[in-house]
Scaffold this active site. Structure first.
Site, PDB file in Angstrom:
ATOM      1  N   GLN A   1      -9.857  38.731 -35.455  1.00 59.18           N
ATOM      2  CA  GLN A   1      -9.791  38.326 -34.059  1.00 59.18           C
ATOM      3  C   GLN A   1      -8.526  38.714 -33.309  1.00 59.18           C
ATOM      4  O   GLN A   1      -8.606  39.229 -32.191  1.00 59.18           O
ATOM      5  CB  GLN A   1      -9.975  36.804 -33.946  1.00 59.18           C
ATOM      6  CG  GLN A   1     -10.042  36.312 -32.515  1.00 59.18           C
ATOM      7  CD  GLN A   1     -10.314  34.826 -32.386  1.00 59.18           C
ATOM      8  OE1 GLN A   1     -10.196  34.265 -31.315  1.00 59.18           O
ATOM      9  NE2 GLN A   1     -10.702  34.174 -33.466  1.00 59.18           N
TER      10      GLN A   1
ATOM     11  N   PHE B   1      -2.860  43.954 -40.390  1.00 59.14           N
ATOM     12  CA  PHE B   1      -2.963  43.810 -41.836  1.00 59.14           C
ATOM     13  C   PHE B   1      -1.964  42.779 -42.341  1.00 59.14           C
ATOM     14  O   PHE B   1      -1.043  42.376 -41.629  1.00 59.14           O
ATOM     15  CB  PHE B   1      -2.656  45.149 -42.527  1.00 59.14           C
ATOM     16  CG  PHE B   1      -3.696  46.219 -42.317  1.00 59.14           C
ATOM     17  CD1 PHE B   1      -5.017  46.005 -42.645  1.00 59.14           C
ATOM     18  CD2 PHE B   1      -3.334  47.450 -41.787  1.00 59.14           C
ATOM     19  CE1 PHE B   1      -5.975  46.990 -42.467  1.00 59.14           C
ATOM     20  CE2 PHE B   1      -4.282  48.444 -41.595  1.00 59.14           C
ATOM     21  CZ  PHE B   1      -5.598  48.213 -41.945  1.00 59.14           C
TER      22      PHE B   1
ATOM     23  N   LYS C   1       0.352  34.681 -45.300  1.00 55.34           N
ATOM     24  CA  LYS C   1      -0.891  34.971 -44.595  1.00 55.34           C
ATOM     25  C   LYS C   1      -1.188  33.842 -43.624  1.00 55.34           C
ATOM     26  O   LYS C   1      -1.067  32.665 -43.963  1.00 55.34           O
ATOM     27  CB  LYS C   1      -2.047  35.124 -45.589  1.00 55.34           C
ATOM     28  CG  LYS C   1      -3.367  35.546 -44.941  1.00 55.34           C
ATOM     29  CD  LYS C   1      -4.480  35.683 -45.986  1.00 55.34           C
ATOM     30  CE  LYS C   1      -4.257  36.893 -46.865  1.00 55.34           C
ATOM     31  NZ  LYS C   1      -5.422  37.112 -47.757  1.00 55.34           N
TER      32      LYS C   1
ATOM     33  N   GLU D   1      -5.818  31.345 -37.543  1.00 58.87           N
ATOM     34  CA  GLU D   1      -5.741  30.642 -36.272  1.00 58.87           C
ATOM     35  C   GLU D   1      -5.123  29.253 -36.372  1.00 58.87           C
ATOM     36  O   GLU D   1      -4.122  28.953 -35.713  1.00 58.87           O
ATOM     37  CB  GLU D   1      -7.159  30.542 -35.682  1.00 58.87           C
ATOM     38  CG  GLU D   1      -7.321  29.579 -34.527  1.00 58.87           C
ATOM     39  CD  GLU D   1      -6.604  30.044 -33.276  1.00 58.87           C
ATOM     40  OE1 GLU D   1      -5.964  29.217 -32.623  1.00 58.87           O
ATOM     41  OE2 GLU D   1      -6.697  31.243 -32.959  1.00 58.87           O
TER      42      GLU D   1
ATOM     43  N   ASP E   1      -5.024  33.223 -32.421  1.00 56.85           N
ATOM     44  CA  ASP E   1      -5.553  34.581 -32.582  1.00 56.85           C
ATOM     45  C   ASP E   1      -5.618  35.337 -31.255  1.00 56.85           C
ATOM     46  O   ASP E   1      -4.857  36.265 -31.024  1.00 56.85           O
ATOM     47  CB  ASP E   1      -6.955  34.518 -33.211  1.00 56.85           C
ATOM     48  CG  ASP E   1      -6.899  34.452 -34.731  1.00 56.85           C
ATOM     49  OD1 ASP E   1      -5.979  35.052 -35.312  1.00 56.85           O
ATOM     50  OD2 ASP E   1      -7.762  33.814 -35.332  1.00 56.85           O
TER      51      ASP E   1
ATOM     52  N   GLY F   1       2.387  19.031 -17.229  1.00 55.02           N
ATOM     53  CA  GLY F   1       3.238  19.488 -16.141  1.00 55.02           C
ATOM     54  C   GLY F   1       3.976  18.387 -15.416  1.00 55.02           C
ATOM     55  O   GLY F   1       4.636  18.632 -14.407  1.00 55.02           O
ATOM     56  N   GLY F   2       3.874  17.160 -15.903  1.00 55.47           N
ATOM     57  CA  GLY F   2       4.580  16.061 -15.264  1.00 55.47           C
ATOM     58  C   GLY F   2       3.769  15.328 -14.217  1.00 55.47           C
ATOM     59  O   GLY F   2       4.189  14.287 -13.714  1.00 55.47           O
ATOM     60  N   GLN F   3       2.591  15.848 -13.870  1.00 60.55           N
ATOM     61  CA  GLN F   3       1.712  15.157 -12.929  1.00 60.55           C
ATOM     62  C   GLN F   3       0.803  14.218 -13.723  1.00 60.55           C
ATOM     63  O   GLN F   3       0.099  14.656 -14.629  1.00 60.55           O
ATOM     64  CB  GLN F   3       0.860  16.166 -12.146  1.00 60.55           C
ATOM     65  CG  GLN F   3       1.654  17.140 -11.303  1.00 60.55           C
ATOM     66  CD  GLN F   3       2.275  16.476 -10.092  1.00 60.55           C
ATOM     67  OE1 GLN F   3       1.910  15.360  -9.723  1.00 60.55           O
ATOM     68  NE2 GLN F   3       3.232  17.146  -9.465  1.00 60.55           N
TER      69      GLN F   3
END
Length: 416
Positions: A17, A97, A136, A139, A168, A247-249
């Site tokens: 992916q 790889f 290795k 995700e 990914d 975001g603080g909202q």
């Protein structure tokens, strides 16, 4: 109309992916992406999570559109010779790889530079230089190591990974930007260079607001916009904040009409300060406007739980789309929780090319995501993923191989 990356050739040595997401984005912008796959096998995702026997899986088709596929046995000397020609002819080599795999194939960065000093070699790795650089990574590992999991979920539950593939595909998007920057710099220097996108780094970049909050917490010991305030003491590390806004909202997910049977009958609601008066009027709580405990964002913070509970009593009387329509009239920030089924059936996303229906010779018609980035002078045409080795003869003939040469390569198992 020309494409933004017309004339650039990408040697795609990626699989699964992270790498394919990067090279598909370059292909959408018009680059000629040549996907190199193992002879007889191909990308492992061709057969993973299949829903139609013998057809390439949706996992593969949705990450490899707009590409050409060749098969190549790089353990064979003639296969190595083909690869050397490809390196000389291409602008960028992209690989994901395991660490050291290209070196073991005989194609170290130094060897690639010898073959093509202008080559840009772009790599996805799990970790950057450090104690874990040879590990290795997949995700969910990247989400955990990059800080996303520790800050996702509710404070009384375990760490959670998100359904968005920020490890990914998120890393693939970062790598694509690095490739573009290297291509632009090459116009000045005439030289290629290495580009590295580590999955841990990419996830952390997407979690930067949580690193911001860690420093705030270290300094003040409290973060008043988090739902833990004022009832639960803060620890040493940024806690999981449920559905609070990063975001603080102040924001929260609220139930809408039908929530008892529909797991997605919810809306995200933000109690933004500039529209506080409108919020009070819409939900019928105008008395809050004269109440000093609700007069400012700071005085409202200790009451956020009760505020959202009151707003939820109003949202539960309407569908999420009705709530959306009403709130948008007053510029109150909100968004419906859309299921994948709703997104797949959303006509506006089809109209903009964000979701595209593609026809495949084996699978038939399927839905895939389109280019999320729209350029006015370089529209994206999304085409199907290639069959395994579909472009062997086409690519090899462009490299100067004759029909007889190609037949010999096939008979020797160099290509399949």
């Amino acid at each position: 109309m020309s494409k933004a990356l017309s004339g650039y050739r990408i040697l795609d040595f990626t699989h699964v992916q992270s790498g394919p997401a990067c090279t598909q984005l370059l292909a959408w912008f018009g680059a000629d992406v040549i996907k190199v796959e193992r002879a007889g096998e191909g990308d492992v995702t061709r057969s993973q999570l299949r829903d139609i026997p013998e057809a390439d899986s949706l996992y593969f088709t949705m990450l490899n559109g707009n590409k050409r596929s060749i098969t190549l046995n790089t353990k064979n000397q003639k296969g190595k010779a083909v690869l050397e020609k490809l390196i000389k002819e291409c602008d960028v080599l992209v690989e994901n790889f395991a660490p050291g795999a290209l070196d073991r194939m005989g194609f170290s960065w130094e060897r690639i530079q010898e073959l093509n000093p202008k080559m840009i070699m772009a790599s996805v790795k799990g970790f950057g230089p450090g104690p874990y650089e040879n590990c290795k990574v997949y995700e969910n590992v990247a989400q955990c190591a990059g800080g996303a999991a520790s800050t996702t979920g509710f404070d009384d539950g375990p760490p959670l990974v998100t359904g968005a593939q920020i490890g990914d595909t998120g890393t693939g998007m970062h790598l694509a930007l690095g490739i573009m920057a290297a291509l632009i710099q090459r116009q000045t220097t005439g030289r290629g260079q290495r580009v590295l996108a580590a999955m841990q780094d990419a996830v952390l970049n997407l979690c930067r607001v949580k690193l911001r909050d860690q420093q705030r917490l270290d300094r003040t010991g409290v973060m008043k916009e988090y739902p833990q305030y004022p009832d639960t003491p803060f620890g040493e590390a940024v806690p999981r904040a449920g559905n609070a806004s990063g975001g603080g909202q102040p924001g929260s997910v609220l139930k809408c009409k039908g929530w008892e049977t529909d797991p997605n009958a919810y809306i995200y609601f933000i109690a933004q300060a500039p529209v506080w008066e409108a919020i009070c009027k819409v939900i019928g709580k105008e008395e809050w406007l004269a109440d000093p405990e609700y007069a400012t964002p700071a005085t409202r913070l200790p009451h956020l739980k009760s505020i959202f509970a009151t707003v939820e009593e109003w949202t539960k009387t309407k569908t999420k789309f009705e709530v959306m329509d009403i709130l948008n009239e007053f510029d109150i920030p909100c968004g419906p929780i859309l299921s994948m089924k709703e997104i797949a059936e959303e006509q506006s996303l089809r109209d903009t090319g964000t979701i595209v229906e593609v026809d495949h010779p084996v699978r038939g018609k399927y839905l895939t995501v389109g280019n999320p980035i729209k350029l006015s002078d370089s529209p994206t045409e999304v085409t199907r993923s290639p069959l395994l080795g579909e472009h062997n003869e086409e690519v090899l003939s462009q490299l100067g191989y004759s029909s007889a040469d190609i037949a010999d390569l096939r008979s020797e198992g160099v290509i399949s």
